[in-house]
Write an enzyme that holds these catalytic residues in place. Structure first.
Site, PDB file in Angstrom:
ATOM      1  N   TYR A   1       0.655  -1.373  -0.218  1.00 38.03           N
ATOM      2  CA  TYR A   1       0.332  -0.065   0.030  1.00 38.03           C
ATOM      3  C   TYR A   1       0.935   1.204   0.032  1.00 38.03           C
ATOM      4  CZ  TYR A   1      -4.160  -2.567   1.080  1.00 38.03           C
ATOM      5  OH  TYR A   1      -5.568  -3.966   0.949  1.00 38.03           O
TER       6      TYR A   1
ATOM      7  N   ASP B   1      -6.334  -6.355   5.562  1.00 39.98           N
ATOM      8  CA  ASP B   1      -6.988  -5.534   5.348  1.00 39.98           C
ATOM      9  C   ASP B   1      -8.382  -6.591   4.746  1.00 39.98           C
ATOM     10  OD1 ASP B   1      -8.841  -3.632   4.002  1.00 39.98           O
ATOM     11  OD2 ASP B   1      -7.711  -3.061   2.582  1.00 39.98           O
TER      12      ASP B   1
ATOM     13  N   ASP C   1      -4.278 -17.838   1.554  1.00 40.21           N
ATOM     14  CA  ASP C   1      -4.658 -18.654   0.875  1.00 40.21           C
ATOM     15  C   ASP C   1      -5.663 -19.534   1.969  1.00 40.21           C
ATOM     16  OD1 ASP C   1      -2.634 -19.805   0.536  1.00 40.21           O
ATOM     17  OD2 ASP C   1      -3.213 -20.538  -1.274  1.00 40.21           O
TER      18      ASP C   1
ATOM     19  N   LYS D   1       2.612 -15.205   2.801  1.00 44.32           N
ATOM     20  CA  LYS D   1       2.312 -15.754   1.406  1.00 44.32           C
ATOM     21  C   LYS D   1       4.720 -16.104   0.832  1.00 44.32           C
ATOM     22  CE  LYS D   1      -0.277 -17.509  -2.586  1.00 44.32           C
ATOM     23  NZ  LYS D   1      -0.677 -18.698  -1.923  1.00 44.32           N
TER      24      LYS D   1
ATOM     25  N   ASP E   1     -11.728  -7.663   7.477  1.00 45.39           N
ATOM     26  CA  ASP E   1     -13.297  -7.427   7.813  1.00 45.39           C
ATOM     27  C   ASP E   1     -14.150  -9.213   6.382  1.00 45.39           C
ATOM     28  OD1 ASP E   1     -13.005  -4.719   6.969  1.00 45.39           O
ATOM     29  OD2 ASP E   1     -13.951  -5.044   4.692  1.00 45.39           O
TER      30      ASP E   1
END
Ligand code: NAD
Length: 363
Positions: A135, A246, A222, A190, A250
């Site tokens: 980001y 992020d 994943d 990852k 959620d």
């Protein structure tokens, strides 16, 4: 203990008022001062984060924040939009660790999209790094592809990067939080594909040596996304980077069913923090007295636990919220057949009553 109270826009002032009443009911030596932020600050001072508000936040031990934003400010140029106040506060206060608990109260299991037996009693804490990762990594931008199969075509690119100190400090936050809870950390990465996250995994493993009483497991993102909907109760603390955090926070929020119940904290290196509900300013219901104040009240409990070293007071608030739910009181967002619908103020009254030891009656 000095607290900066920043109610903001939309339902912000209504829900923060209830959290302030709950804090006062604890009868602790809390000094609270209020300042405008977001659209309200733009109206009053021409900027979403005026100097006076920033100074108050910097001088305080913690910040209690409502929500900012309204569609009517969408026409403003970006630096003047209400949401810039949050980014400004994060930057100026050095808030790098975002803590989002996902708790599913037994009385609200029906609100989850998962089967009740999978979520009843769920209590996860997601620790998300907030200031690094893809980001914010440089360089980024658009250009003409210099090589490869599509050389000469327009392309866009971002840079994923993490430095050792950034990973170390977020890992410490996660391990220390786990010590206060179920003593287990799942580090999500990852590493099988990304160099940045192989490095992340290595550094988290090194930091873990200082926390032999906490169990550490590593999981690919994943798989973590899958496990969150398959067996969410197997998690205690999840620590991860900005982008994975992020998305996963959620996903975890939805396991609990209602956004009106979810608090959050953003901490600096000295445990000073900004505490806010996970939801936005809900302009569609602002001023109607129907917003759920519990996420903000629970954010105040997190503030007492993480920034003000008052864990007993935090427990008192959390127990009071559970008592109110057990008594069948619900705002519209969590209402179901057989429970009693109440407004923002009545919900605040009920939590205050539960804290001060008065009986809650189901009307
Ligand atoms: P939102 O979270 O404000 O609302 C989404 C839906 O949830 C709405 O239907 C709303 O009525 C409901 N809702 C939210 N909080 C509730 C509560 N406490 N009780 C009952 N119902 C509740 O998200 P949005 O509609 O996408 O955004 C509205 C504004 O909020 C926008 O301007 C956005 O930029 C801003 N926003 C601010 C923050 C923040 O201040 N941290 C976060 C997200 C969005």
């Amino acid at each position: 203990m000095k607290i900066a109270i920043l109610p903001g826009d939309g339902i912000g002032p209504e829900i923060v008022a209830e959290a302030v009443r709950v804090l006062r009911a604890l009868e602790l030596p809390l000094e609270m001062e209020t300042a405008p932020v977001g659209g309200a600050a733009y109206e009053a001072h021409g900027h979403p984060l005026p100097e006076s508000t920033l100074k108050l936040a910097q001088a305080a031990d913690a910040v209690l924040f409502g929500a900012v934003g309204d569609w009517k400010y969408d026409r403003l140029e970006r630096p003047l939009r209400p949401e810039q106040a949050i980014l400004g506060l994060r930057k100026h206060l050095g808030l790098f660790a975002n803590l989002r608990p996902a708790i599913c109260y037994p009385q609200l299991t029906h609100a989850s999209s998962l089967k009740p037996e999978l979520v009843a009693g769920l209590d996860i804490l997601i620790v998300r790094e907030l200031t690094g990762d893809i980001y914010f990594g440089q360089p980024r931008g658009r250009r003409t592809a210099p090589d490869g199969a599509f050389a000469g075509a327009p392309e866009a690119f971002d840079t994923m990067r993490y430095s050792r100190p950034e990973i170390e400090r977020i890992a410490h936050v996660a391990f220390q939080a786990a010590r206060k809870r179920g003593k287990k950390v799942t580090s999500v990465d990852k590493a099988n594909v990304l160099e940045t996250f192989q490095f992340w995994k290595d550094v988290v493993t090194e930091v873990h040596v200082q926390y032999p009483d906490v169990q550490l497991e590593h999981m690919y993102v994943d798989n973590a996304a899958m496990q969150l909907v398959k067996a969410p109760k197997a998690f205690d603390v999840i620590v991860t980077g900005n982008m994975f955090g992020d998305i996963l926070s959620d996903e975890a929020a939805m396991l609990t069913g209602s956004i009106g119940m979810l608090p959050s904290a953003s901490l600096d290196a000295n445990n000073k923090g900004l505490y806010e509900p996970s939801h936005g300013s809900a302009p569609d219901i602002a001023g109607k007295g129907v917003a759920n104040p519990l996420a903000t009240i629970l954010s105040a409990a997190m503030m007492l636990r993480y920034s003000l070293a008052q864990p007993e007071a935090a427990d008192r608030i959390e127990r009071a919220v559970q008592a109110v739910l057990a008594a069948g009181l619900r705002t519209g967002d969590i209402w179901s057949e057989g429970t009693t619908r109440v407004g923002t103020r009545e919900m605040g009254d009920a939590v205050v009553a539960a804290i001060t030891g008065k009986t809650i009656t189901k009307s």
